[in-house]
Design an enzyme around this catalytic site. Structure first.
Site, PDB file in Angstrom:
ATOM      1  N   ASN A   1      44.284   0.889  42.364  1.00 49.24           N
ATOM      2  CA  ASN A   1      44.341  -0.540  42.030  1.00 49.24           C
ATOM      3  C   ASN A   1      44.490  -1.397  43.284  1.00 49.24           C
ATOM      4  O   ASN A   1      43.860  -2.445  43.413  1.00 49.24           O
ATOM      5  CB  ASN A   1      45.477  -0.818  41.038  1.00 49.24           C
ATOM      6  CG  ASN A   1      45.020  -0.673  39.595  1.00 49.24           C
ATOM      7  OD1 ASN A   1      43.878  -0.322  39.337  1.00 49.24           O
ATOM      8  ND2 ASN A   1      45.902  -0.943  38.650  1.00 49.24           N
TER       9      ASN A   1
ATOM     10  N   LEU B   1      32.994  -6.413  44.733  1.00 46.64           N
ATOM     11  CA  LEU B   1      32.643  -7.310  45.838  1.00 46.64           C
ATOM     12  C   LEU B   1      32.158  -8.640  45.271  1.00 46.64           C
ATOM     13  O   LEU B   1      31.368  -9.337  45.904  1.00 46.64           O
ATOM     14  CB  LEU B   1      31.561  -6.678  46.727  1.00 46.64           C
ATOM     15  CG  LEU B   1      32.013  -5.528  47.622  1.00 46.64           C
ATOM     16  CD1 LEU B   1      30.845  -4.997  48.455  1.00 46.64           C
ATOM     17  CD2 LEU B   1      33.145  -5.967  48.561  1.00 46.64           C
TER      18      LEU B   1
ATOM     19  N   CYS C   1      47.353  -5.936  35.080  1.00 48.15           N
ATOM     20  CA  CYS C   1      47.494  -4.761  35.952  1.00 48.15           C
ATOM     21  C   CYS C   1      47.607  -5.108  37.430  1.00 48.15           C
ATOM     22  O   CYS C   1      48.604  -4.777  38.069  1.00 48.15           O
ATOM     23  CB  CYS C   1      46.306  -3.833  35.733  1.00 48.15           C
ATOM     24  SG  CYS C   1      46.136  -3.334  34.033  1.00 48.15           S
TER      25      CYS C   1
HETATM   26  C1  UGA Z   1      42.127  -2.859  36.423  1.00 45.67           C
HETATM   27  C2  UGA Z   1      41.338  -1.691  37.036  1.00 45.67           C
HETATM   28  O1  UGA Z   1      39.975  -2.071  37.244  1.00 45.67           O
HETATM   29  C3  UGA Z   1      41.398  -0.465  36.143  1.00 45.67           C
HETATM   30  O2  UGA Z   1      40.751   0.635  36.778  1.00 45.67           O
HETATM   31  C4  UGA Z   1      42.869  -0.108  35.872  1.00 45.67           C
HETATM   32  O3  UGA Z   1      42.972   1.012  35.019  1.00 45.67           O
HETATM   33  C5  UGA Z   1      43.537  -1.296  35.222  1.00 45.67           C
HETATM   34  O4  UGA Z   1      43.458  -2.427  36.118  1.00 45.67           O
HETATM   35  C6  UGA Z   1      44.967  -0.912  34.972  1.00 45.67           C
HETATM   36  O5  UGA Z   1      45.725  -0.712  35.929  1.00 45.67           O
HETATM   37  O6  UGA Z   1      45.327  -0.681  33.807  1.00 45.67           O
HETATM   38  P1  UGA Z   1      41.561  -4.738  34.603  1.00 45.67           P
HETATM   39  O7  UGA Z   1      42.783  -5.423  35.111  1.00 45.67           O
HETATM   40  O8  UGA Z   1      41.384  -4.586  33.152  1.00 45.67           O
HETATM   41  O9  UGA Z   1      41.464  -3.248  35.231  1.00 45.67           O
HETATM   42  O10 UGA Z   1      40.309  -5.570  35.083  1.00 45.67           O
HETATM   43  P2  UGA Z   1      39.274  -5.564  36.301  1.00 45.67           P
HETATM   44  O11 UGA Z   1      37.916  -5.442  35.765  1.00 45.67           O
HETATM   45  O12 UGA Z   1      39.661  -4.604  37.343  1.00 45.67           O
HETATM   46  O13 UGA Z   1      39.437  -7.048  36.846  1.00 45.67           O
HETATM   47  C7  UGA Z   1      40.677  -7.503  37.367  1.00 45.67           C
HETATM   48  C8  UGA Z   1      40.507  -8.879  37.952  1.00 45.67           C
HETATM   49  O14 UGA Z   1      39.734  -8.834  39.134  1.00 45.67           O
HETATM   50  C9  UGA Z   1      39.807  -9.878  37.019  1.00 45.67           C
HETATM   51  O15 UGA Z   1      40.496 -11.100  37.063  1.00 45.67           O
HETATM   52  C10 UGA Z   1      38.425 -10.013  37.618  1.00 45.67           C
HETATM   53  O16 UGA Z   1      37.857 -11.265  37.378  1.00 45.67           O
HETATM   54  C11 UGA Z   1      38.712  -9.814  39.099  1.00 45.67           C
HETATM   55  N1  UGA Z   1      37.556  -9.300  39.857  1.00 45.67           N
HETATM   56  C12 UGA Z   1      37.053  -8.075  39.625  1.00 45.67           C
HETATM   57  C13 UGA Z   1      37.001 -10.093  40.858  1.00 45.67           C
HETATM   58  O17 UGA Z   1      37.443 -11.223  41.107  1.00 45.67           O
HETATM   59  N2  UGA Z   1      35.943  -9.597  41.579  1.00 45.67           N
HETATM   60  C14 UGA Z   1      35.431  -8.369  41.384  1.00 45.67           C
HETATM   61  O18 UGA Z   1      34.468  -7.980  42.088  1.00 45.67           O
HETATM   62  C15 UGA Z   1      35.989  -7.586  40.360  1.00 45.67           C
END
Ligand code: UGA
Length: 447
Positions: free
Chosen positions: A208, A250, A260
């Site tokens: 994470n 990215l 999370c």
């Molecule tokens: C995250 C991890 O991706 C999972 O692998 C992990 O299991 C989970 O936390 C956890 O610890 O339970 P999640 O929080 O559901 O999952 O969502 P993500 O898709 O990772 O996005 C998190 C945040 O990052 C969102 O606000 C999203 O908009 C942002 N993000 C994501 C970006 O700003 N840029 C990106 O390129 C990707």
């Protein structure tokens, strides 16, 4: 319980991780009993109602009704050979993970006659397994095994993530326990990472933290792109094609939120600090994210001058699309900042209801309602519905045709040719939007 057959798997916690894991393990053919302490939640699940929004989960629960039981009774669980702990570990005021729900499970375990394995899916600090092991031994439960089996599920794609994992991580104190846990996943085609308990705990936190680092890194590159005339979308594509770096995480934007990353980032930083180490990089990664949410305010001020009395439409409130989760959502920070500046905030989200979290915001039923009379529309969450935001209808409804695209969802050229002033993140700036003649723009520096 209705069934005669004894479930093989018990799950503590009918929250998001517990329900997704329970439904998916049932889909893999296991009999599962899910226990929660909230009777209304269990009642709802028994009646086939889902207490949260997660694509595909409702169908999966329905399809596996025969293999799934929901209960509030501890006794229904403790005779299952494998007991997953899927309870919440929210942050305390100090940033440490609050393990009280985990300890309640451990403390409540009766002295089992049969051998069972307690499997930790909740995200916990490194060292928790050792402590739980010692507590079990001290309680005369030395015959109860312990394993760490972290989850890597993303909200909105959790079912897919569970059924198509990149890896299954199992940390255990004995080979036998590791083998029993790993065997549950046998139908899945994924590499098994068999490690010690502490390393399994750290794999989750490090994964994470690394994902957060990538996002903050590309967001800082985006900010430098804005200052230098480069386009972060093109940069991310060119960088991500390097096989050593890869294209994922990215996407520049207004930063991460959710249940999370903020919690796990703080927990790892605090864990390091408690152990005498100042985790500088992670501290910076978190700070960059905090500042990134606020840069939108600077972008709005650049076009609109002082925001007092201006109407801003916030489009999307959930921390990411396909979920109704508002925990640590950038929208909450943004809405509060805008209200503090004296702006009128009109918010829309297709699923998330923030009315209990935000005072003074006007909540709208549709995108069109939110943008009507607005001086700016801000894309906060990249919902599918917003891809067509730069339309003639929206242009006609807004007071000023300004779109600040916090997720780089739109094509800048298309938005501009449709008549909007467009500001993305890390993309070439748009000429300033025209203000009505009566209003003066007071130029502001961006944060
Ligand atoms: C995250 C991890 O991706 C999972 O692998 C992990 O299991 C989970 O936390 C956890 O610890 O339970 P999640 O929080 O559901 O999952 O969502 P993500 O898709 O990772 O996005 C998190 C945040 O990052 C969102 O606000 C999203 O908009 C942002 N993000 C994501 C970006 O700003 N840029 C990106 O390129 C990707």
């Amino acid at each position: 319980m209705k069934r005669d057959k004894k479930p093989a798997i018990g799950i503590f916690g009918a929250g998001w991780v517990g329900l997704v894991s329970g439904a998916c393990l049932a889909e893999l053919g296991h009999d599962v009993v899910v226990r929660d302490v909230v009777p209304e939640r269990i009642e709802a699940l028994r009646a086939g109602r889902l207490p949260l929004h997660e694509p595909g989960l409702g169908e999966l629960l329905e399809r596996n009704r025969e293999r799934l039981t929901f209960t509030t009774e501890l006794d229904d669980l403790v005779s299952t050979p494998i007991m997953f702990v899927c309870v919440g570990t929210p942050p305390t005021h100090s940033g440490d993970a609050d393990l009280s729900a985990v300890w309640t499970v451990v403390d409540q375990l009766p002295v089992l006659e049969e051998r069972g394995i307690l499997v930790m899916k909740s995200t916990v600090p490194v060292g928790t397994g050792e402590k739980v092991r010692a507590a079990l031994d001290a309680r005369g439960l030395a015959h109860v095994g312990y394993a760490s089996n972290p989850e890597f599920l993303s909200e909105g794609s959790a079912v897919k993530d569970f059924m198509n994992p990149d890896r299954i991580v199992v940390g255990a104190f004995t080979e036998a326990d590791a083998g029993s846990v790993a065997s549950l996943y046998e139908p899945l085609d994924a590499p098994l990472v068999r490690v010690d308990v502490a390393s399994a705990e750290m794999i989750k936190l490090a994964a994470n933290a690394f994902l957060m680092t990538r996002i903050s890194f590309i967001n800082e590159i985006a900010n430098v792109c804005e200052a230098t005339g480069a386009d972060v979308e093109q940069v991310a594509q060119g960088v991500g094609l390097d096989h050593r770096l890869g294209p994922h995480f990215l996407r520049a934007g207004i930063g991460w939120g959710g249940s999370c990353f903020p919690k796990d980032g703080a927990a790892l930083k605090q864990l390091a600090s408690n152990s005498g180490y100042h985790f500088q990089l992670l501290s910076a990664v978190i700070e960059v994210n905090d500042l990134q949410k606020r840069r939108v305010v600077g972008k709005l001020e650049k076009h609109l001058g002082k925001l007092s009395g201006k109407s801003v439409a916030l489009l999307g409130l959930a921390f990411k699309p396909n979920t109704d989760d508002l925990r640590e959502a950038p929208s909450l920070v943004l809405a509060s900042r805008l209200l503090a500046e004296g702006a009128e905030v009109r918010a829309w989200d297709p699923v998330a209801d923030a009315s209990h979290l935000l005072q003074g915001v006007t909540f709208c039923e549709s995108v069109l309602e939110a943008v009507t009379g607005a001086d700016a529309a801000v894309i906060v969450t990249e919902w599918e519905e917003l891809k067509t935001l730069a339309s003639a209808e929206v242009l006609g409804a807004m007071r000023h045709p300004l779109i600040v695209d916090g997720r780089n969802l739109l094509e800048p050229a298309q938005a501009r040719s449709a008549g909007f002033a467009y500001e993305g993140i890390g993309r070439a700036a748009s000429p300033l939007a025209a203000l009505p003649e009566t209003e003066e723009r007071e130029p502001q520096l961006e944060v």
